[in-house]
Design an enzyme around this catalytic site. Sequence first.
Site, PDB file in Angstrom:
ATOM      1  N   ARG A 154       0.866  -1.180   0.000  1.00 15.38           N
ATOM      2  CA  ARG A 154       0.000   0.000   0.000  1.00 15.38           C
ATOM      3  C   ARG A 154       0.901   1.227   0.000  1.00 15.38           C
ATOM      4  O   ARG A 154       1.388   1.652   1.046  1.00 15.38           O
ATOM      5  CB  ARG A 154      -0.879  -0.024   1.264  1.00 15.38           C
ATOM      6  CG  ARG A 154      -2.099   0.885   1.203  1.00 15.38           C
ATOM      7  CD  ARG A 154      -2.703   1.052   2.593  1.00 15.38           C
ATOM      8  NE  ARG A 154      -1.927   2.005   3.356  1.00 15.38           N
ATOM      9  CZ  ARG A 154      -1.722   1.935   4.674  1.00 15.38           C
ATOM     10  NH1 ARG A 154      -2.230   0.964   5.387  1.00 15.38           N
ATOM     11  NH2 ARG A 154      -0.981   2.850   5.288  1.00 15.38           N
TER      12      ARG A 154
ATOM     13  N   HIS B 296      -3.697   4.599   4.354  1.00 16.92           N
ATOM     14  CA  HIS B 296      -4.812   3.646   4.392  1.00 16.92           C
ATOM     15  C   HIS B 296      -6.063   4.256   3.766  1.00 16.92           C
ATOM     16  O   HIS B 296      -6.649   3.715   2.844  1.00 16.92           O
ATOM     17  CB  HIS B 296      -5.097   3.228   5.835  1.00 16.92           C
ATOM     18  CG  HIS B 296      -6.381   2.489   5.988  1.00 16.92           C
ATOM     19  ND1 HIS B 296      -6.562   1.225   5.491  1.00 16.92           N
ATOM     20  CD2 HIS B 296      -7.564   2.845   6.538  1.00 16.92           C
ATOM     21  CE1 HIS B 296      -7.796   0.831   5.745  1.00 16.92           C
ATOM     22  NE2 HIS B 296      -8.429   1.794   6.374  1.00 16.92           N
TER      23      HIS B 296
ATOM     24  N   TYR C  91       3.538   5.490  11.650  1.00 17.31           N
ATOM     25  CA  TYR C  91       3.856   4.088  11.952  1.00 17.31           C
ATOM     26  C   TYR C  91       4.769   3.382  10.958  1.00 17.31           C
ATOM     27  O   TYR C  91       5.072   2.215  11.146  1.00 17.31           O
ATOM     28  CB  TYR C  91       2.561   3.287  12.126  1.00 17.31           C
ATOM     29  CG  TYR C  91       1.578   3.424  10.979  1.00 17.31           C
ATOM     30  CD1 TYR C  91       1.768   2.717   9.791  1.00 17.31           C
ATOM     31  CD2 TYR C  91       0.458   4.241  11.081  1.00 17.31           C
ATOM     32  CE1 TYR C  91       0.866   2.840   8.734  1.00 17.31           C
ATOM     33  CE2 TYR C  91      -0.448   4.378  10.025  1.00 17.31           C
ATOM     34  CZ  TYR C  91      -0.235   3.675   8.875  1.00 17.31           C
ATOM     35  OH  TYR C  91      -1.114   3.798   7.830  1.00 17.31           O
TER      36      TYR C  91
HETATM   37  C1  LIG Z   1     -14.844  -5.796  10.674  1.00  8.29           C
HETATM   38  C2  LIG Z   1     -14.108  -4.524  10.499  1.00  8.29           C
HETATM   39  N1  LIG Z   1     -13.280  -4.116  11.462  1.00  8.29           N
HETATM   40  C3  LIG Z   1     -12.610  -2.959  11.346  1.00  8.29           C
HETATM   41  C4  LIG Z   1     -12.765  -2.177  10.232  1.00  8.29           C
HETATM   42  C5  LIG Z   1     -11.999  -0.861  10.082  1.00  8.29           C
HETATM   43  N2  LIG Z   1     -10.986  -1.044   9.009  1.00  8.29           N
HETATM   44  C6  LIG Z   1     -11.239  -0.697   7.746  1.00  8.29           C
HETATM   45  S1  LIG Z   1     -10.016  -1.179   6.710  1.00  8.29           S
HETATM   46  C7  LIG Z   1      -9.112  -1.818   7.960  1.00  8.29           C
HETATM   47  C8  LIG Z   1      -7.788  -2.464   7.652  1.00  8.29           C
HETATM   48  C9  LIG Z   1      -7.912  -3.488   6.580  1.00  8.29           C
HETATM   49  O1  LIG Z   1      -6.673  -4.074   6.349  1.00  8.29           O
HETATM   50  P1  LIG Z   1      -6.504  -5.096   5.152  1.00  8.29           P
HETATM   51  O2  LIG Z   1      -7.466  -6.212   5.290  1.00  8.29           O
HETATM   52  O3  LIG Z   1      -5.065  -5.467   5.110  1.00  8.29           O
HETATM   53  O4  LIG Z   1      -6.911  -4.289   3.846  1.00  8.29           O
HETATM   54  P2  LIG Z   1      -6.229  -2.967   3.282  1.00  8.29           P
HETATM   55  O5  LIG Z   1      -6.884  -1.816   3.941  1.00  8.29           O
HETATM   56  O6  LIG Z   1      -4.774  -3.047   3.585  1.00  8.29           O
HETATM   57  O7  LIG Z   1      -6.498  -3.010   1.831  1.00  8.29           O
HETATM   58  C10 LIG Z   1      -9.767  -1.669   9.169  1.00  8.29           C
HETATM   59  C11 LIG Z   1      -9.246  -2.108  10.477  1.00  8.29           C
HETATM   60  C12 LIG Z   1     -13.661  -2.622   9.255  1.00  8.29           C
HETATM   61  N3  LIG Z   1     -13.903  -1.924   8.148  1.00  8.29           N
HETATM   62  N4  LIG Z   1     -14.300  -3.809   9.412  1.00  8.29           N
END
Ligand SMILES: Cc1ncc(C[n+]2csc(CCOP(=O)(O)OP(=O)(O)O)c2C)c(N)n1
Lengths: 326, 326, 369, 369
Positions: free
Chosen positions: C259, C263, C272
């Site tokens: 990424r 985020h 971080y």
């Molecule tokens: C069940 C849930 N918990 C927390 C969140 C908040 N949240 C949104 S994206 C994210 C991180 C996602 O990480 P990843 O699966 O690696 O996908 P990326 O964002 O890196 O594409 C979080 C914690 C959410 N959307 N859904």
Amino acid sequence: MAKMTMVEALNMALRQEMKRDDSVILLGQDIGPDGGVFRVTDRLFAEFGENRVVDTPLAEASIVGMSVGMAVYGLKPVCEIQFSGFIYQAFHQIENHAARMRWRTRGRLHVPMVMRAPYGAGVRALEHHSESREAYWAHTPGLKVVIPSGPRNARALLVSAIRDPDPVIFYEAKALYRSLREDVPEEEETLPIGRANIARAGDAVTIIAYGAMVRPALEAADLLAEKEKMAAEVIDLLTLSPLDEELLVASVKKTGRAVVVHEAPQSFGPGAEIVARLMEGAFYYLEAPIERVTGFDTIVPYFSREKSYLPGAERIAAAARRTFIK
Amino acid sequence: MAKMTMVEALNMALRQEMKRDDSVILLGQDIGPDGGVFRVTDRLFAEFGENRVVDTPLAEASIVGMSVGMAVYGLKPVCEIQFSGFIYQAFHQIENHAARMRWRTRGRLHVPMVMRAPYGAGVRALEHHSESREAYWAHTPGLKVVIPSGPRNARALLVSAIRDPDPVIFYEAKALYRSLREDVPEEEETLPIGRANIARAGDAVTIIAYGAMVRPALEAADLLAEKEKMAAEVIDLLTLSPLDEELLVASVKKTGRAVVVHEAPQSFGPGAEIVARLMEGAFYYLEAPIERVTGFDTIVPYFSREKSYLPGAERIAAAARRTFIK
Amino acid sequence: MGRKRIEPSNCTIDYLSILDEYGNLDTGLEPEIPPEMHLKMLRAMLLGRRFDERLLDLQRQGRIGTYPPTKGQEAAHIGSAILLKDSDWFVPSFREMAAEIMRGRTMESALLYFNGYNEGTIVPEGSKDLPMAVPVASQILHAVGLAWAAKYRQTGEVVMAFFGDGATSEGDFHEGLNCAAVYQAPVVFVCQNNQWAISVPLARQTHSETLAQKAIAYGMPGIQVDGNDILAVYAAAKEAVDRARDGGGPTLIECVTYRIMMHTTSDDPKKYRSEEEVECWRQRDPLIRYRKYLLQKNLITEQQLIALEEEIKQDIQAAVERAEKRMQELGNPLDQFDHLFAEMPPRLRKHKEALAKELAEAGREAHHG
Amino acid sequence: MGRKRIEPSNCTIDYLSILDEYGNLDTGLEPEIPPEMHLKMLRAMLLGRRFDERLLDLQRQGRIGTYPPTKGQEAAHIGSAILLKDSDWFVPSFREMAAEIMRGRTMESALLYFNGYNEGTIVPEGSKDLPMAVPVASQILHAVGLAWAAKYRQTGEVVMAFFGDGATSEGDFHEGLNCAAVYQAPVVFVCQNNQWAISVPLARQTHSETLAQKAIAYGMPGIQVDGNDILAVYAAAKEAVDRARDGGGPTLIECVTYRIMMHTTSDDPKKYRSEEEVECWRQRDPLIRYRKYLLQKNLITEQQLIALEEEIKQDIQAAVERAEKRMQELGNPLDQFDHLFAEMPPRLRKHKEALAKELAEAGREAHHG
Ligand SMILES: Cc1ncc(C[n+]2csc(CCOP(=O)(O)OP(=O)(O)O)c2C)c(N)n1
Ligand SMILES: Cc1ncc(C[n+]2csc(CCOP(=O)(O)OP(=O)(O)O)c2C)c(N)n1
Ligand SMILES: [Mg+2]
Ligand SMILES: [Mg+2]
């Protein structure tokens, strides 16, 4: 017409709908060769095979989440959550998705699915097996909540729920599964979702109940008739959400008094909404505060003490009498 | 006294409690080096290290389930669920365990833990980030539900929640996080859980609100004072469960009229219980039906439309006026 | 009796890389891809990249809300989604913009979504795509249900589900992969391992060295690929899609990518992670690598590339204009009540009427006041 | 570049069997177990077996409610739980009766529980045991939290969590093992793979050949053992407990055993499995095998065994009598309101008072009527 238990009547509804429409798929834990822990899917595996009666791994979120996918695809999944005490493992799939897919896509996708689950106390079950938490679902926009009170309406409502284009939570009172028999016609019978039923007409006080509580409500009406020569009207909600407010308001406008009954804990429970609707629709007709006869604000005690937790006819009748005391 | 936002005040509460008691452990997603997506745990990782401010894998059931174990052990976990829209993934751990451990073991084990989560609309967030479903928890026996309305009471209530021997759901209105500043004393301050606050005294009508809705309730009181020369009493619940019924009933006995306000959907929502309690405790004092000004029975629309969903001062004032029309 | 090593069968875990960041090509593994497919992929990646940049710009100007950029992950989602037919199902998370658009989502739809319009989750008529899913990992189970249904209907459809590295920690990931394997459902799980879940690095997300090896838990083949190498992604996805279509069940593909940006636009990654780490991944840009490859293979010319960039620029501009115009017509608050149910229940109708009345009164007041 | 096999490290998966069903012993692997520990295990297994039989009897007589028998699984939970010190934590599911009693749960407590008395989930004062957990797999996360806390407090405590094969399908299983590995928490996961989850056989529960291999998903060592071979269970558990105590993190142990009886007394296994299968497993009874071994090693005599049986019989009888007496005193419905909170909230107090009044009135009526 055959005399059937609620289990048999539900089984008939499933069988007939499966025959009628090959997009109706059952899924859940132990619903296959075992026929379900309460036997609601008895013999359906043998009749329809493993592609129609699908045993799932032990995973509730999967049952609901897969059903959402199946429903989007065009199937009509009817899933069984073995006990409503374990539906919480799937809460996010219900709230985040099942209840929202139509709304999110502005009607482009929708999820015609039924989530059946046994609920309620009174059968000496283990802990987590006796709760009554239908209010969670009634408060969740996008869901319908149907709770039958006997074999015949259970069958008719399950058929309606399966045909409904939207997700339906279908709570089945364990206490009613085998405790009574009713005539259930072989011919198709449906009941409209969202409509309550006057289980007994009267004009002195309105007693509102659903599910397993309809019976003690009727017994309370008997007691009131016997001892006080009082004709209580008993309303069986059948659908908790959307609530048949019109019928409730009309009844209370007539009687001026109401008792709301449920097994669920009292605070922030289904009865509160009924009180609020009556406040709104019949305030000027009320002769006394509406009484709530409900589960206590504690956890259903393990079964040696569960009876004391459950509203019974005496407790309901006493509340009805209180509406006559200023 | 320093002028603080609610985020800063919550941060101070956490820091002070962590200093005071090394059994206070924070856990959640992105609460470590990142300081939390809303910065409530800002700089705590640097100050207390990774054993006190614990970033978890992306798994809500884990956050709550591990907290139950930690609490049984004797620690005081304060967990952050990143958005209350994702607390459902942990619903079973909350209902099946956090809320029951003391009761199941007849007091032998207990779980002093706090589940913090941002809730509510009004900050132009993505979908699933704006809901208000505190009623789920208020209806769950064994939980306390605390919802502060500003920096100072947020800080005091969070301290109380951390010290509480039982599990507390602590919902923080995102809309309040940075939108106002208040003096918050450096010295210890607590507020009793289960007590509401008269945010503004009055005798014409009682407006009951909590969380982010207290502000529009007060603004509505301003409108009523200006236009109708009417002194509305505004009650800020602070704790939704257990409900401070006594204060509510006393107020409505005085005013004879009430408006209940919340962001949550109306049906089977928190307001219904408040109506039911007032029905019970103040029926004979009511001059008009209690009004509910709440979120609609739909999902909070994506942010371009969210304002229309949220109760505002005008809507509340209009409801208050309705209590004067027969 | 005794102690012996268990070698799980059914599930070999390979690592695959075909075109590396220095332009080296493993010609033995180079997949055969028809030229028009190459051009389709290139266009989709480029459009994805430019649209992503535009969305970020718009966000900075306050013209859209919170947005999760996709920069650097285009090969991972395009190299896999390209294998789907129109009749197959595409189940996204929220970081597959280039693939969503390749599959038929309009840029307007994305613009509406990130501007807070519910119209942004309307999938195109007849499309086999699900709308974006915000609750992490939850969509995986829908993909399994779709795949179960496709198998039941014996249509030969395949389902592809996307999610991030963080998603692998959720219960839904586990349940979904387990069920898919039990039912041997025709589904391909594509994990875009971009190394971060907001601020949590992979090493704090799981103790396993690869995400691909998680497939072993389900008796399912898993493969880890260089997710910035579109040829490797394509090759792995082809294998998986073919297997699924042939009744061979599900596969887990881990695309190792990064990424590059924050985020979401609400996030500050400086809190971080180091700039060096990011820089190092910028060097591995999937688009630059792929463009070079296509130029070398004479599948495209510099001239054509310039023309393509220009065309894309105009497409994006036109979409932004259409969307901004459209938004002036949209946003009627009364729409929030519609489509919750097929038929509106009475109380909801009351709520709609109440809001309508309120709006009408406010309108009159604004008019007269 | 290229395609190469990934060999996950950190996590070797072995199969272990030491004493087979025919009495053959792999002396090279035979664990060194002090004689008094052997006797403790034997007593616990035997007591567990006899108490289980008695509970089934009582259920048939209507003297207890629904009960899940443990017959045949005693080696799996005793051979592992024996490794715990009193100061370690024991986190059961609901099919570890022999181990629960060995750890200090009284038989009365179990009798109360299965008779629907909340007093049946009171853990002994100062005990490090959690009460039984009915929601499948949910307790796994509590074990991880306890282990995290023990590591934080640096006490050297170890946690052992039990669950069944069905539990491995739940999200909580996955999340728990993943978190435990990330935090390298001192916890041992013991899966009693009794091949059935009510009516669902292992092959419909998961597509993986072993449950042990699921450890690979978490970068955690896993081992599959003959769960009816208490020596193998002991050896595997010792390795895992030692590793956990030494800071080496969690382990997954799969004990391959069998549910000889029905799932619970409400279940009819004839609906879904063959008598032959059951019979075949009856031959592999862990208790018979262990008894033979101890006799052969002269750790116990036939005489002593008979005396032990008699002693256990009396203990059980005494416990049943005590429990039935106790139940006559218990069951005050007003107790349901207590211990929900440290301090009773006003409305709950109202509810308690209302019920008290109702009971008093009913009492008076019964008296006068
Ligand atoms: C069940 C849930 N918990 C927390 C969140 C908040 N949240 C949104 S994206 C994210 C991180 C996602 O990480 P990843 O699966 O690696 O996908 P990326 O964002 O890196 O594409 C979080 C914690 C959410 N959307 N859904
Ligand atoms: C979350 C949840 N879902 C369903 C149930 C109902 N249930 C009780 S035991 C059981 C099967 C458990 O199988 P397994 O984990 O193999 O343990 P075993 O019973 O074989 O010891 C089920 C489905 C439950 N208790 N909890
Ligand atoms: Mg990621
Ligand atoms: Mg099992």
